[in-house]
Design a protein around this motif. Structure first.
Motif, PDB file in Angstrom:
ATOM      1  N   GLN A   1      30.429   9.920  58.741  1.00 40.54           N
ATOM      2  CA  GLN A   1      29.681   9.229  59.785  1.00 40.54           C
ATOM      3  C   GLN A   1      28.498  10.097  60.228  1.00 40.54           C
ATOM      4  N   CYS A   2      27.382   9.450  60.540  1.00 47.16           N
ATOM      5  CA  CYS A   2      26.213  10.214  60.978  1.00 47.16           C
ATOM      6  C   CYS A   2      25.389   9.361  61.934  1.00 47.16           C
ATOM      7  N   ASN A   3      24.680  10.021  62.859  1.00 43.42           N
ATOM      8  CA  ASN A   3      23.822   9.284  63.789  1.00 43.42           C
ATOM      9  C   ASN A   3      22.436   9.030  63.199  1.00 43.42           C
ATOM     10  N   LEU A   4      22.131   9.647  62.049  1.00 47.04           N
ATOM     11  CA  LEU A   4      20.854   9.371  61.377  1.00 47.04           C
ATOM     12  C   LEU A   4      21.119   8.524  60.126  1.00 47.04           C
ATOM     13  N   GLU A   5      20.049   7.978  59.583  1.00 48.97           N
ATOM     14  CA  GLU A   5      20.191   7.168  58.361  1.00 48.97           C
ATOM     15  C   GLU A   5      19.088   7.546  57.378  1.00 48.97           C
ATOM     16  N   CYS A   6      19.129   8.778  56.903  1.00 50.91           N
ATOM     17  CA  CYS A   6      18.085   9.251  55.982  1.00 50.91           C
ATOM     18  C   CYS A   6      18.178   8.470  54.670  1.00 50.91           C
ATOM     19  N   ASN A   7      17.017   8.084  54.140  1.00 48.61           N
ATOM     20  CA  ASN A   7      17.073   7.259  52.923  1.00 48.61           C
ATOM     21  C   ASN A   7      17.468   8.066  51.687  1.00 48.61           C
TER      22      ASN A   7
ATOM     23  N   GLY B   1      29.173  17.168  56.757  1.00 52.43           N
ATOM     24  CA  GLY B   1      29.544  15.762  56.931  1.00 52.43           C
ATOM     25  C   GLY B   1      28.804  14.900  55.936  1.00 52.43           C
ATOM     26  N   GLY B   2      28.317  13.772  56.483  1.00 53.07           N
ATOM     27  CA  GLY B   2      28.120  13.296  57.839  1.00 53.07           C
ATOM     28  C   GLY B   2      27.594  14.358  58.806  1.00 53.07           C
ATOM     29  N   GLU B   3      27.815  14.074  60.076  1.00 51.33           N
ATOM     30  CA  GLU B   3      27.323  14.983  61.107  1.00 51.33           C
ATOM     31  C   GLU B   3      28.510  15.608  61.846  1.00 51.33           C
TER      32      GLU B   3
ATOM     33  N   THR C   1      24.108  20.782  59.845  1.00 50.61           N
ATOM     34  CA  THR C   1      24.014  19.800  60.932  1.00 50.61           C
ATOM     35  C   THR C   1      22.583  19.311  61.088  1.00 50.61           C
ATOM     36  N   ASN C   2      22.432  18.093  61.622  1.00 48.12           N
ATOM     37  CA  ASN C   2      21.063  17.631  61.905  1.00 48.12           C
ATOM     38  C   ASN C   2      20.607  18.078  63.295  1.00 48.12           C
ATOM     39  N   LEU C   3      21.458  18.786  64.015  1.00 47.53           N
ATOM     40  CA  LEU C   3      21.151  19.474  65.274  1.00 47.53           C
ATOM     41  C   LEU C   3      20.575  18.557  66.366  1.00 47.53           C
TER      42      LEU C   3
HETATM   43  S1  SF4 Z   1      21.159  13.387  55.150  1.00 49.64           S
HETATM   44 FE1  SF4 Z   1      22.438  14.376  56.723  1.00 49.64          FE
HETATM   45  S2  SF4 Z   1      21.484  13.770  58.655  1.00 49.64           S
HETATM   46 FE2  SF4 Z   1      20.690  12.388  57.105  1.00 49.64          FE
HETATM   47  S3  SF4 Z   1      22.053  10.584  57.163  1.00 49.64           S
HETATM   48 FE3  SF4 Z   1      22.866  11.983  55.594  1.00 49.64          FE
HETATM   49  S4  SF4 Z   1      24.373  13.234  56.664  1.00 49.64           S
HETATM   50 FE4  SF4 Z   1      23.076  12.279  58.239  1.00 49.64          FE
END
Ligand code: SF4
Ligand code: SF4
Length: 343
Positions: free
Chosen positions: A20-26, A69-71, A95-97
């Motif tokens: 699970q993550c709060n960002l959605e990097c492509n 993770g995820g985060e 982490t995405n910090l």
């Molecule tokens: S690359 Fe990292 S920060 Fe970005 S969505 Fe995936 S786990 Fe989250």
């Protein structure tokens, strides 16, 4: 004295808290490491700290636990887990910090027990989610508290064109931004192998680093003093080999041999990601008795998909190649396809 300048630990566990993550990097790689789709994007559960500590203590080793993770800051009790673990072990982070919990972490955790914080700087996502200032604030907070922290952006090919602009922007904020390799496909090419000379220069990428991802037949210390902890607590050798080393809440048992890498392409070369531990393993058991192990079943499926749907054939596992040939040669139509496109 064991501390960040001279960390003495016996084993390295790569702990995937969840996907699970709060960002959605492509370009997110979390889904590319052979994760079972049923565990992707599921809820992040608290860590059972007492059971985890008991397992680590029973194994009589000092660990480096790398939260990823995820985060990992989405884990509800991540700071409590870090407080307890750093009493005896070392930790590190991917982490995405962007979590508000980073403040509490920076105030309560001893920087001497945190080997490295890889503060992944996903610029476009941070801009899109309006989290850039939070990232910068958290980064400077950790840096000023004495944590060994680095701002690292993924070298996704379209981003590299703007690398100078972003490096300058972050430098003005007191942050030295670096780019590291992207592993995966982009516009029909596969990276990191397809980086141009100019892109390799931006990344400071030499052939030696590209070779890190080509490990077939080379020695690896996963299973001996390195393991991957999956979100349900199960421990396996690595993302390509799901042979069990136990469960982090029940018990862990390392093997007494090194192995030879069974895959042509490794997304996450654990032997290279902690070189001191790899060297320690070689000095303890030597290369001679190293074992060949079957790779993860999902990887075989993934390679079948590459072959038939995406016509990629560069990264097949040798055993897989043999299995596919045997199976396909029995059927007239698939035999024709195989002869035309592969052999
Ligand atoms: S690359 Fe990292 S920060 Fe970005 S969505 Fe995936 S786990 Fe989250
Ligand atoms: S695939 Fe596994 S065994 Fe091979 S280099 Fe990567 S981590 Fe080591």
């Amino acid at each position: 004295m064991s501390n960040i300048r001279n960390p003495q630990y016996d084993a390295y566990l790569h702990l995937i808290t969840s996907y699970q993550c709060n960002l959605e990097c492509n370009y997110c790689e979390a889904t590319q490491y052979g994760a079972n789709p049923s565990v992707l994007y599921t809820k992040t559960y608290p860590i059972n700290i007492s059971a985890l500590k008991k397992t680590l203590n029973n194994s009589n080793k000092i660990y480096r636990i790398n939260f990823t993770g995820g985060e990992p800051f989405l884990v509800p009790n991540i700071v409590e887990a870090c407080i307890e673990l750093t009493k005896e072990h070392f930790i590190s982070f991917n982490t995405n910090l962007t979590s508000k919990k980073v403040k509490e972490f920076a105030e309560k955790i001893n920087p001497e027990r945190v080997l490295f914080i890889n503060a992944s700087c996903h610029i476009k996502e941070l801009e899109r989610k309006n989290l850039l200032s939070r990232y910068i604030h958290n980064f400077l907070l950790c840096k000023n508290r004495g944590f060994n922290i680095g701002a690292i952006e993924v070298g996704y090919p379209p981003l590299l064109k703007e690398s100078d602009k972003y490096k300058k922007y972050f430098l003005e904020k007191g942050i030295d931004l670096t780019f590291w390799v992207y592993v995966g496909p982009y516009k029909g090419k596969f990276y990191p192998d397809s980086y141009s000379k100019k892109e390799r220069k931006i990344l400071g990428l030499t052939k030696k680093y590209i070779d890190w991802f080509h490990q077939y037949g080379k020695l690896c210390n996963v299973g001996y003093n390195v393991g991957i902890i999956h979100p349900n607590g199960d421990i396996s050798y690595c993302f390509a080999i799901n042979k069990s080393l136990g469960n982090i809440y029940e018990g862990i048992k390392f093997k007494d041999k090194l192995i030879r890498c069974p895959v042509k392409f490794c997304n996450c070369p654990m032997n290279m990601y902690d070189l001191p531990l790899f060297r320690k393993a070689i000095s303890e058991v030597g290369p001679y008795d190293a074992e060949w192990i079957q790779p993860f079943k999902n990887r075989i499926k993934e390679n079948m998909k590459n072959l038939f749907l995406e016509r990629k054939q560069n990264y097949l596992i040798d055993n897989t190649r043999k299995l596919i040939i045997e199976k396909i040669m029995r059927n007239k139509f698939s035999r024709k396809y195989l002869l035309k496109h592969w052999i």
